[in-house]
Enzyme design. Structure first.
Site, PDB file in Angstrom:
ATOM      1  N   GLY A 107       0.830  -1.195   0.000  1.00 58.62           N
ATOM      2  CA  GLY A 107       0.000   0.000   0.000  1.00 58.62           C
ATOM      3  C   GLY A 107       0.868   1.249   0.000  1.00 58.62           C
ATOM      4  N   ARG A 108       0.350   2.340   0.597  1.00 58.59           N
ATOM      5  CA  ARG A 108       1.088   3.605   0.577  1.00 58.59           C
ATOM      6  C   ARG A 108       2.451   3.497   1.256  1.00 58.59           C
ATOM      7  NH1 ARG A 108      -2.116   8.214   3.243  1.00 58.59           N
ATOM      8  NH2 ARG A 108      -2.389   6.589   4.821  1.00 58.59           N
ATOM      9  N   HIS A 118       7.126   2.284  19.454  1.00 63.88           N
ATOM     10  CA  HIS A 118       6.085   2.743  18.530  1.00 63.88           C
ATOM     11  C   HIS A 118       6.365   4.179  18.073  1.00 63.88           C
ATOM     12  CE1 HIS A 118       1.673   1.866  17.256  1.00 63.88           C
ATOM     13  NE2 HIS A 118       2.330   2.521  16.322  1.00 63.88           N
ATOM     14  N   SER A 126       0.763  -9.590  -1.230  1.00 62.28           N
ATOM     15  CA  SER A 126      -0.449  -9.333  -0.453  1.00 62.28           C
ATOM     16  C   SER A 126      -1.531 -10.176  -1.102  1.00 62.28           C
ATOM     17  CB  SER A 126      -0.827  -7.853  -0.437  1.00 62.28           C
ATOM     18  OG  SER A 126      -1.252  -7.429  -1.719  1.00 62.28           O
ATOM     19  N   GLU A 165       0.811  -1.972  24.758  1.00 64.08           N
ATOM     20  CA  GLU A 165       1.618  -0.756  24.756  1.00 64.08           C
ATOM     21  C   GLU A 165       1.125   0.206  25.833  1.00 64.08           C
ATOM     22  OE1 GLU A 165       1.807   1.003  20.870  1.00 64.08           O
ATOM     23  OE2 GLU A 165       2.577  -0.811  19.929  1.00 64.08           O
ATOM     24  N   THR A 170       6.787  -2.588  11.508  1.00 54.62           N
ATOM     25  CA  THR A 170       6.403  -1.245  11.937  1.00 54.62           C
ATOM     26  C   THR A 170       4.921  -1.020  11.676  1.00 54.62           C
ATOM     27  OG1 THR A 170       7.027  -0.331   9.779  1.00 54.62           O
ATOM     28  CG2 THR A 170       8.694  -0.261  11.515  1.00 54.62           C
ATOM     29  N   ARG A 221       1.502  -3.419  12.637  1.00 57.71           N
ATOM     30  CA  ARG A 221       0.677  -3.725  13.804  1.00 57.71           C
ATOM     31  C   ARG A 221       1.141  -5.048  14.392  1.00 57.71           C
ATOM     32  NH1 ARG A 221      -0.393   0.749  13.304  1.00 57.71           N
ATOM     33  NH2 ARG A 221      -2.396   1.856  13.345  1.00 57.71           N
TER      34      ARG A 221
END
Length: 313
Positions: A150-151, A280, A171, A261, A230, A232
């Site tokens: 994706g982006r 994070h 994907s 977290e 980086t 989830r």
């Protein structure tokens, strides 16, 4: 009007926007609020709350205990920690902000290089009076596997190509034409894990993608390969990843996201070998915070004027 800005971990939110222009009572909370009772106590009487990404959960149960809440602003346009249906039913307006798309890909490469070249360990050695103690890996001519194009994944892929890497991606709905747009080739999930020297995750977390990287996928990786997440934590089986690290089945891992977290002090990841762990930090940059908090102020002002903007519910 009482406004509470949550999760201001670095005590910097006040300096990134003109909050005083709102002419309201402001409170900035710098510590993480985990317990529901503490959250309710902190937010009682607050009509407006600004939440930093997904650091604090706003479930239906929690929202029901916040009868004074009228506007909930989240930094970013998507926040899976907010029950939008419950907010809507309770008459709470939820608004978001824009964000940068460059910060997380940049951190991704920081983690890749840190793990591959053992930068934290070598830095610590120099500071303690030592010198070279490790032999790093290489990028040029080696394979980068991008999980999710994706982006963010696309930006990571382009940088990999600039390093002279052979970039492949996977994907569930990726085709060759889309991959080629960013200098990558679409391959099967099995090939990606089995042949990549660096694997990086950039996938949206959903019920379908939870546990996407399981013990099986990790078992396919080469012992010289690096794994970076980086995106989830829920996308990866953390226990399986720790087992792979402890057993030496992969070179190392760079991790920025966690199941819980802030990461508990006694969490076993903190002592996992060959890891670079960041708290994070994917979106934690000056430009991103400037957008987040400036637009949060805009959201509040627009809502107070009866014309809410960037609404999510």
């Amino acid at each position: 009007m009482r406004i509470v800005v949550l999760d201001d971990y670095q005590n910097v939110a006040a300096g990134y926007a003109e909050w005083e222009a709102l002419g309201a009572g402001l409170e900035f909370v710098s510590h993480a609020i985990i317990d529901t009772a503490d959250l309710v106590q902190t937010l009682t009487g607050a009509e407006v709350v600004v939440a930093m990404r997904e650091r604090t959960h706003f479930s239906a149960d929690r929202l029901s205990q916040l009868p004074d809440l009228r506007l909930l602003v989240t930094t970013g346009r998507v926040n899976a920690s907010i029950d939008l249906n419950a907010a809507r039913a309770q008459g709470i307006t939820v608004c978001g902000t824009e964000s940068t798309t460059s910060a997380t890909p940049e951190l991704t490469w920081g983690l890749i290089l840190s793990v591959l070249r053992r930068i934290p360990a070598e830095d610590a050695a120099v500071h303690s009076g030592g010198w070279q103690s490790t032999v790093g890996g290489d990028l040029f001519g080696h394979r980068l596997g991008v999980i999710g194009l994706g982006r963010l994944g696309s930006q990571v892929a382009r940088v990999g190509a600039a390093f002279g890497m052979d970039v492949v991606a996977w994907s569930q709905n990726l085709d060759e034409a889309r991959a080629a747009e960013v200098g990558a080739r679409a391959v099967s999930k099995e090939e990606l894990f089995a042949t990549s020297d660096v694997l990086t995750v950039h996938y949206k977390l959903s019920d379908r993608s939870r546990g996407l990287v399981s013990a099986h996928e990790l078992s396919l990786m080469k012992p010289t390969s690096v794994f970076v997440n980086t995106s989830r934590a829920g996308l990866v089986d953390t226990d399986a990843l720790m087992a792979a690290l402890h057993e030496g089945r992969i070179r190392g891992a760079g991790i920025d996201v966690y199941d819980s977290e802030p990461l508990p002090v006694d969490h076993p990841l903190r002592s996992a070998p060959r890891t670079v762990l960041t708290p994070h930090l994917g979106y934690v940059t000056e430009d991103t915070y400037r957008i987040f908090f400036t637009q949060a102020v805009e959201d509040i002002a627009a809502w107070a004027a009866g014309e809410p903007i960037r609404q999510l519910s």
